[in-house]
Scaffold this motif. Sequence first.
Motif, PDB file in Angstrom:
ATOM      1  N   ASN A  20       0.821  -1.285  -0.154  1.00  0.00           N
ATOM      2  CA  ASN A  20      -0.037  -0.147   0.153  1.00  0.00           C
ATOM      3  C   ASN A  20       0.811   1.284   0.063  1.00  0.00           C
ATOM      4  N   HIS A  24       0.920   4.139  -3.211  1.00  0.00           N
ATOM      5  CA  HIS A  24       0.649   5.555  -2.686  1.00  0.00           C
ATOM      6  C   HIS A  24       1.757   6.393  -2.914  1.00  0.00           C
ATOM      7  N   ASP A  25       3.010   6.094  -2.554  1.00  0.00           N
ATOM      8  CA  ASP A  25       4.193   7.001  -2.545  1.00  0.00           C
ATOM      9  C   ASP A  25       4.737   6.929  -4.178  1.00  0.00           C
ATOM     10  N   GLY A  28       1.462   7.085  -6.854  1.00  0.00           N
ATOM     11  CA  GLY A  28       0.628   8.273  -6.942  1.00  0.00           C
ATOM     12  C   GLY A  28      -0.880   8.008  -6.786  1.00  0.00           C
ATOM     13  N   CYS A  29      -1.287   6.687  -6.315  1.00  0.00           N
ATOM     14  CA  CYS A  29      -2.546   6.399  -6.392  1.00  0.00           C
ATOM     15  C   CYS A  29      -3.276   6.725  -5.102  1.00  0.00           C
ATOM     16  N   ARG A  30      -4.694   6.919  -4.907  1.00  0.00           N
ATOM     17  CA  ARG A  30      -4.968   7.304  -3.775  1.00  0.00           C
ATOM     18  C   ARG A  30      -5.493   5.913  -2.827  1.00  0.00           C
ATOM     19  N   ARG A  31      -5.699   5.983  -1.558  1.00  0.00           N
ATOM     20  CA  ARG A  31      -5.797   4.645  -1.030  1.00  0.00           C
ATOM     21  C   ARG A  31      -7.219   4.099  -1.410  1.00  0.00           C
ATOM     22  N   ASP A  32      -8.114   4.981  -1.633  1.00  0.00           N
ATOM     23  CA  ASP A  32      -9.580   4.407  -2.093  1.00  0.00           C
ATOM     24  C   ASP A  32      -9.450   3.866  -3.212  1.00  0.00           C
ATOM     25  N   GLU A  33      -8.656   4.183  -4.170  1.00  0.00           N
ATOM     26  CA  GLU A  33      -8.135   3.573  -5.674  1.00  0.00           C
ATOM     27  C   GLU A  33      -7.635   2.125  -5.515  1.00  0.00           C
TER      28      GLU A  33
END
Length: 65
Positions: A20, A24-25, A28-33
């Motif tokens: 995860n 994210h880092d 560049g994806c968001r957590r909900d994605e």
Amino acid sequence: MLAMISFYQLPEYMTGPMYNPFYHDHRGCRRDEVGAVRASIGLVATLVGIAAGGFSALRSAICRR
């Protein structure tokens, strides 16, 4: 046999939460994605893999009575 199966999957189970922050880092994806993709595509892929394994076991006469 059960212990062998459990210990075989242990590293994969423990590295799951470490992916995860990578998504994210670095991606560049968001957590909900990430959660949506893991819940939808991951579930479908798991079910297809189970069905394919069962079908191949039947075709190769491993599970025939």
